[in-house]
Enzyme design. Sequence first.
Site, PDB file in Angstrom:
ATOM      1  N   THR A 133      42.072  32.595  37.318  1.00  0.00           N
ATOM      2  CA  THR A 133      42.135  33.591  36.256  1.00  0.00           C
ATOM      3  C   THR A 133      42.304  32.954  34.885  1.00  0.00           C
ATOM      4  OG1 THR A 133      43.519  35.389  35.369  1.00  0.00           O
ATOM      5  CG2 THR A 133      44.615  33.775  36.747  1.00  0.00           C
ATOM      6  N   TYR A 157      52.198  35.988  37.282  1.00  0.00           N
ATOM      7  CA  TYR A 157      50.868  36.002  37.898  1.00  0.00           C
ATOM      8  C   TYR A 157      50.081  34.763  37.487  1.00  0.00           C
ATOM      9  CZ  TYR A 157      45.890  37.030  38.289  1.00  0.00           C
ATOM     10  OH  TYR A 157      44.539  36.941  38.534  1.00  0.00           O
TER      11      TYR A 157
END
Length: 341
Positions: A133, A157
Amino acid sequence: MIQRNPISKRTVHVTQSKTVLVVGGAGYIGSHTCLTLAARGYTPVVFDNLSNGHAEFVRWGPFEQGDIRDRKRLDDVIATHKPVAVLHFAAMIEVGESVKDPVAFYDNNVIGALTLLSAVLSAGIEAFVFSSTCATYGLPKQVPMDESHEQNPINPYGRTKWIVEQALQDYSAYKGLRSVILRYFNAAGADLEGRIGEWHSPETHAIPLAIDAALGRRDGFKVFGADYDTRDGTCVRDYIHVLDLADAHVRAVDYLLSGGESVKLNLGTGTGTTVKELMTVISDVSGKPFPLEYAERRDGDSTSLVANNDKALSVLGWQPKYDLQQIIQSAWQWHSRRNEH
């Protein structure tokens, strides 16, 4: 190996198995990648615990239910199907949830990934594609961001993904596991035939939430933060069609099976869209305006995330095919036709 074809009597050459293990393949991006893998001659074997995935999305190959933290189950599935490559999508992904419950994110995203990698190494598999990501970059020092941008994630995250990226670098350097790390920007859209699409429970992503507002399934759309240093005060994001992401994953498998070395690549369009601009496109495509509510910024949100995707073009020959209008049209078709779940 050469076999005789009993029907035609002619000699055919049997190539290396093209079975790929798709971990998290019943989820949003994983299922679209299975669709694309099958279309290009691979057999995708889905391994998923169905915590976020859907059994209905497993349509292009065998399904093996299991959790990435279960080493014995992983070993058994790998021994049964003998994949030549592994694609890893099985992660918790919601930034807001990672701030509320970082323990769950470290358990699944880090411990789970390392357990999977141990099984992969033990089986002698040398090709691994990792769903990462742009959240590993943190706050942008420049936009668009290329792969050399400093990695300083600002939420759990992003940190869990960054930790796995670092492990993959070490596994590549010292254990011979070649990997392609794909740093997504904002995945969006759906299969153009409407067979699968974005389906999270609960839903937290902007496009499906806004479409639900346009459909009258919820009371408007909440915009988090209108005082960012952007052209209209709302966050800027780079929306990339899920089928373009799927295409990049299949190209990454091809690249590794052809002997490609480990590499990290951004997957985005290079075009930034503000939240307000996104809402306008959704209203235009749907023909259904809906109310916006402005709220405080959320913890962990970055001001602007836009990809420089030049490296993906040079390494994989990849470039996105779909623009924002097409992304929204495909998402609208999926969400407006399906029943609420």
